[in-house]
Design a protein around this motif. Structure first.
Motif, PDB file in Angstrom:
ATOM      1  N   ARG A   1      33.512  45.734  41.693  1.00 22.47           N
ATOM      2  CA  ARG A   1      34.425  46.587  42.447  1.00 22.47           C
ATOM      3  C   ARG A   1      35.790  46.626  41.781  1.00 22.47           C
ATOM      4  O   ARG A   1      36.359  45.602  41.432  1.00 22.47           O
ATOM      5  CB  ARG A   1      34.557  46.041  43.878  1.00 22.47           C
ATOM      6  CG  ARG A   1      35.359  46.947  44.801  1.00 22.47           C
ATOM      7  CD  ARG A   1      35.106  46.557  46.248  1.00 22.47           C
ATOM      8  NE  ARG A   1      35.468  45.164  46.489  1.00 22.47           N
ATOM      9  CZ  ARG A   1      36.644  44.789  47.000  1.00 22.47           C
ATOM     10  NH1 ARG A   1      37.546  45.690  47.310  1.00 22.47           N
ATOM     11  NH2 ARG A   1      36.906  43.509  47.212  1.00 22.47           N
ATOM     12  N   ARG A   2      36.331  47.818  41.637  1.00 16.16           N
ATOM     13  CA  ARG A   2      37.676  47.959  41.073  1.00 16.16           C
ATOM     14  C   ARG A   2      38.676  47.712  42.193  1.00 16.16           C
ATOM     15  O   ARG A   2      38.991  48.606  42.984  1.00 16.16           O
ATOM     16  CB  ARG A   2      37.865  49.350  40.472  1.00 16.16           C
ATOM     17  CG  ARG A   2      36.995  49.599  39.242  1.00 16.16           C
ATOM     18  CD  ARG A   2      37.400  50.878  38.533  1.00 16.16           C
ATOM     19  NE  ARG A   2      36.592  51.110  37.343  1.00 16.16           N
ATOM     20  CZ  ARG A   2      36.830  50.586  36.148  1.00 16.16           C
ATOM     21  NH1 ARG A   2      37.861  49.770  35.996  1.00 16.16           N
ATOM     22  NH2 ARG A   2      36.053  50.851  35.118  1.00 16.16           N
ATOM     23  N   ALA A   3      39.192  46.468  42.238  1.00 13.42           N
ATOM     24  CA  ALA A   3      40.060  46.085  43.342  1.00 13.42           C
ATOM     25  C   ALA A   3      41.399  45.509  42.894  1.00 13.42           C
ATOM     26  O   ALA A   3      42.285  45.291  43.716  1.00 13.42           O
ATOM     27  CB  ALA A   3      39.342  45.055  44.228  1.00 13.42           C
ATOM     28  N   LEU A   4      41.558  45.253  41.600  1.00 16.95           N
ATOM     29  CA  LEU A   4      42.773  44.597  41.122  1.00 16.95           C
ATOM     30  C   LEU A   4      43.882  45.610  40.842  1.00 16.95           C
ATOM     31  O   LEU A   4      43.641  46.689  40.308  1.00 16.95           O
ATOM     32  CB  LEU A   4      42.478  43.808  39.839  1.00 16.95           C
ATOM     33  CG  LEU A   4      41.480  42.661  39.947  1.00 16.95           C
ATOM     34  CD1 LEU A   4      41.263  42.021  38.588  1.00 16.95           C
ATOM     35  CD2 LEU A   4      41.952  41.618  40.954  1.00 16.95           C
ATOM     36  N   THR A   5      45.106  45.223  41.213  1.00 19.22           N
ATOM     37  CA  THR A   5      46.279  46.037  40.937  1.00 19.22           C
ATOM     38  C   THR A   5      47.025  45.483  39.734  1.00 19.22           C
ATOM     39  O   THR A   5      46.676  44.418  39.201  1.00 19.22           O
ATOM     40  CB  THR A   5      47.217  46.055  42.143  1.00 19.22           C
ATOM     41  OG1 THR A   5      47.721  44.718  42.356  1.00 19.22           O
ATOM     42  CG2 THR A   5      46.493  46.516  43.402  1.00 19.22           C
ATOM     43  N   GLY A   6      48.085  46.172  39.333  1.00 21.37           N
ATOM     44  CA  GLY A   6      48.898  45.691  38.219  1.00 21.37           C
ATOM     45  C   GLY A   6      49.498  44.330  38.519  1.00 21.37           C
ATOM     46  O   GLY A   6      49.562  43.454  37.641  1.00 21.37           O
ATOM     47  N   THR A   7      49.936  44.115  39.762  1.00 20.35           N
ATOM     48  CA  THR A   7      50.509  42.820  40.153  1.00 20.35           C
ATOM     49  C   THR A   7      49.477  41.713  40.037  1.00 20.35           C
ATOM     50  O   THR A   7      49.775  40.607  39.558  1.00 20.35           O
ATOM     51  CB  THR A   7      51.037  42.882  41.599  1.00 20.35           C
ATOM     52  OG1 THR A   7      52.011  43.921  41.692  1.00 20.35           O
ATOM     53  CG2 THR A   7      51.670  41.555  42.000  1.00 20.35           C
TER      54      THR A   7
ATOM     55  N   VAL B   1      39.782  46.588  37.461  1.00 22.07           N
ATOM     56  CA  VAL B   1      41.134  47.067  37.758  1.00 22.07           C
ATOM     57  C   VAL B   1      41.049  48.480  38.315  1.00 22.07           C
ATOM     58  O   VAL B   1      40.296  49.314  37.814  1.00 22.07           O
ATOM     59  CB  VAL B   1      42.010  47.042  36.488  1.00 22.07           C
ATOM     60  CG1 VAL B   1      43.380  47.647  36.763  1.00 22.07           C
ATOM     61  CG2 VAL B   1      42.172  45.606  36.009  1.00 22.07           C
ATOM     62  N   LYS B   2      41.829  48.764  39.371  1.00 20.62           N
ATOM     63  CA  LYS B   2      41.780  50.069  40.031  1.00 20.62           C
ATOM     64  C   LYS B   2      42.119  51.207  39.078  1.00 20.62           C
ATOM     65  O   LYS B   2      41.425  52.217  39.021  1.00 20.62           O
ATOM     66  CB  LYS B   2      42.763  50.084  41.211  1.00 20.62           C
ATOM     67  CG  LYS B   2      42.339  49.242  42.402  1.00 20.62           C
ATOM     68  CD  LYS B   2      43.356  49.369  43.527  1.00 20.62           C
ATOM     69  CE  LYS B   2      42.925  48.556  44.745  1.00 20.62           C
ATOM     70  NZ  LYS B   2      43.924  48.650  45.849  1.00 20.62           N
ATOM     71  N   ASN B   3      43.199  51.045  38.350  1.00 16.31           N
ATOM     72  CA  ASN B   3      43.656  52.095  37.444  1.00 16.31           C
ATOM     73  C   ASN B   3      43.942  51.482  36.077  1.00 16.31           C
ATOM     74  O   ASN B   3      45.077  51.124  35.774  1.00 16.31           O
ATOM     75  CB  ASN B   3      44.919  52.757  38.000  1.00 16.31           C
ATOM     76  CG  ASN B   3      45.357  53.960  37.185  1.00 16.31           C
ATOM     77  OD1 ASN B   3      44.860  54.187  36.076  1.00 16.31           O
ATOM     78  ND2 ASN B   3      46.289  54.727  37.713  1.00 16.31           N
ATOM     79  N   PRO B   4      42.915  51.324  35.227  1.00 15.28           N
ATOM     80  CA  PRO B   4      43.110  50.645  33.931  1.00 15.28           C
ATOM     81  C   PRO B   4      44.191  51.266  33.077  1.00 15.28           C
ATOM     82  O   PRO B   4      44.926  50.566  32.389  1.00 15.28           O
ATOM     83  CB  PRO B   4      41.727  50.761  33.262  1.00 15.28           C
ATOM     84  CG  PRO B   4      40.768  51.000  34.374  1.00 15.28           C
ATOM     85  CD  PRO B   4      41.529  51.771  35.408  1.00 15.28           C
TER      86      PRO B   4
ATOM     87  N   ALA C   1      41.476  48.322  26.080  1.00 16.93           N
ATOM     88  CA  ALA C   1      40.955  48.038  27.410  1.00 16.93           C
ATOM     89  C   ALA C   1      40.882  49.299  28.269  1.00 16.93           C
ATOM     90  O   ALA C   1      39.993  49.432  29.116  1.00 16.93           O
ATOM     91  CB  ALA C   1      41.829  46.990  28.100  1.00 16.93           C
ATOM     92  N   ALA C   2      41.817  50.228  28.064  1.00 16.64           N
ATOM     93  CA  ALA C   2      41.796  51.472  28.827  1.00 16.64           C
ATOM     94  C   ALA C   2      40.730  52.434  28.307  1.00 16.64           C
ATOM     95  O   ALA C   2      40.106  53.161  29.080  1.00 16.64           O
ATOM     96  CB  ALA C   2      43.174  52.140  28.777  1.00 16.64           C
TER      97      ALA C   2
END
Length: 501
Positions: free
Chosen positions: A26-32, A263-266, A85-86
């Motif tokens: 699941r893409r759940a991680l934010t930049g923070t 990550v939500k938005n790589p 990575a992106a």
């Protein structure tokens, strides 16, 4: 030409992306979140151990400049990791990225080279862990026999290896083997364990900064860049040499790239996570090095536990105990993460046919890659028990810098070989400026480690090429189309790709 094309075969980026979507992560991680993960990975033996040795033997108070130089070079590499990575947002390391973009040979070289970062790096951390454990036991009234808590050899550029009279660094061996056993039995690291380790390390550093600020003596910063003396290269050359040593303090930020798939938005969050964690740690490192060289003359900091020794000389026994406890707890997690990561790289390489199938087998009961974990742990234990921390630290830094060198060049190569590849994030200033600066500065720092370290790196990479051409090339899944015997792939078997980078 056919030979060149054969060693530059790449995996399909599109196939990897489809596998990632089907993985269920699941893409759940934010930049923070990624910044916190990166900070937890980075802070370790570098700040607790290497800082004192680098200041005492090379840079003096200018160790501050050494951290800034290393931080800038890491930022160059970090931008390149961000583009990779992106563009290929799947779980994995630089090995996975380069295999999917540049080719098999470069991927092999990075995978082989990462052993220096994880295994030799873990050994260096284990030596630091031993030093702080001995200090803590001493405060508790338990005196350790020096013959069993130090490496049997020391090393200097002038004299080479010389005997110390000790037998083996037994605590370093013990922690390496202890962590190996735990990993073989199937440990599951949860988020709160990682956050607790980060909290301990950062709290100890902040307490050190606050408690020692009033003890700073500005006279200890003069001269800021010492002239060469006592047979040691200080001056700007020493600052550069120290930059290579303290580069060890930044190792781990590249591990952030392994969570790209979650990550939500790589495109946005990966650069924030990689560069943000580098920025936070650089500020902390500069402040610690300022305080450390301010409260103690730099020539007195040549020990495996410089922070604890410096505050002890101020009569702050309580803080020495706290630092020792924090270092023991924090460094334990660093060793665990390093010895957790390396067997997974071995396993991935075995799944690709580049290593024997036994390295990719999972234990039926513990569900862990037991053989590569045991090999990694034993290698780490031997190195930690026999080699001094300056040799381990230099070799770890050189190996990691070489991996960064290859990643930076890979970004430039990929811009021309796969111009069609979607890149949500691009390295600023085009395909040449930042990647070439990153590659050139990484190689420049490798050179400053001195000829002995460069020679060890060349021998290690040459050995890796022998293994690749003798085994990996002939058994590559990408080349033969055959899955390694006895290994079950969790995804559909991939057909050979005839495209070359």
């Amino acid at each position: 030409m056919d030979f060149l094309r054969s060693i530059m075969l790449v995996k399909s980026v599109e196939n990897l992306k489809s596998q990632a979507e089907a993985s269920g992560l699941r893409r759940a991680l934010t930049g923070t979140d990624v910044v916190l993960i990166g900070t937890g990975e980075i802070i370790g033996a570098g700040i607790f151990v290497i800082t004192g040795t680098a200041a005492a033997n090379h840079a003096g108070p200018a160790i501050i400049l050494s951290f800034i130089i290393s931080g800038v070079i890491c930022a160059f590499a970090g931008l390149c990791y961000s583009e990779m990575a992106a563009a290929v947002p799947v779980s994995g390391s630089a090995y996975t990225f380069t295999y999917a973009t540049v080719g098999e040979l470069v991927a092999w070289m990075i995978g082989w080279d990462l052993m220096l970062e994880y295994l030799v790096g873990a050994a260096a951390v284990a030596v630091g862990w031993s030093g702080y454990l001995v200090k803590f036991l001493k405060e508790c009234g338990v005196k350790s026999d020096e013959h069993w808590v130090e490496a049997p050899w020391d090393f200097s550029d002038e004299d080479g290896f010389k005997s110390t009279g000790s037998y083996i660094n037994l605590p370093a061996v013990a922690i390496a083997l202890g962590v190996t056993v735990v990993l073989c039995l199937g440990i599951r690291q949860s988020a709160w364990v990682n956050h607790a380790a980060v909290a301990i390390k950062v709290t100890v550093i902040l307490i050190f900064l606050c408690a020692t600020f009033s003890y700073i003596n500005p006279d200890n910063w003069t001269p800021f860049i010492p002239e060469p003396h006592n047979g040691k290269d200080y001056g700007f050359k020493g600052v550069l040499r120290a930059s290579t040593m303290v580069f060890f303090a930044y190792i781990g930020f590249d591990a952030v790239s392994t969570c790209a798939q979650e990550v939500k938005n790589p495109a946005r969050d990966m650069p924030i996570g990689i560069l943000g964690s580098l920025g936070v740690c650089t500020v902390l490192y500069i402040l610690v090095s300022m305080n450390l060289t301010g409260i103690a003359p730099y020539e007195t900091l040549n020990s495996a536990s410089p922070l604890a020794d410096a505050v002890a000389n101020l009569g702050m026994t309580w803080l020495r105990i706290l630092i020792a406890l924090g270092a023991v707890a924090g460094l334990s997690s660093v060793i665990l993460v390093s010895l957790l990561a390396q067997p997974r790289i071995f396993s991935a390489m075995a799944q690709d046919g580049l290593l024997p199938p036994s390295f990719g087998k999972i234990h039926p009961r513990y569900k862990t890659p037991v053989l590569p974990t045991l090999v990694s742990g034993c290698f780490c234990a031997v190195a930690a028990g026999l080699l001094p921390i300056n040799v381990l630290g230099d070799l770890t830094s050189a190996g990691t810098l070489f991996a960064f060198f290859l990643v930076c060049l890979s970004v430039t190569v990929l811009r021309f070989t796969r111009p069609d590849l979607e890149r949500p994030f691009r390295v600023p200033l085009g395909p040449f400026v930042i990647p070439i600066l990153g590659a050139a500065t990484s190689m420049g720092l490798i050179v400053t480690t001195g000829w002995p370290t460069v020679l060890r790196l060349l021998i290690w990479m040459a050995l890796g090429l022998v293994v690749y051409f003798a085994y990996g090339m002939r058994h590559s899944v990408l080349r033969t189309g055959k899955k390694p015997e006895g290994l079950e792939s969790p995804v559909e078997e991939e057909k050979p790709v005839l495209e070359s980078a």
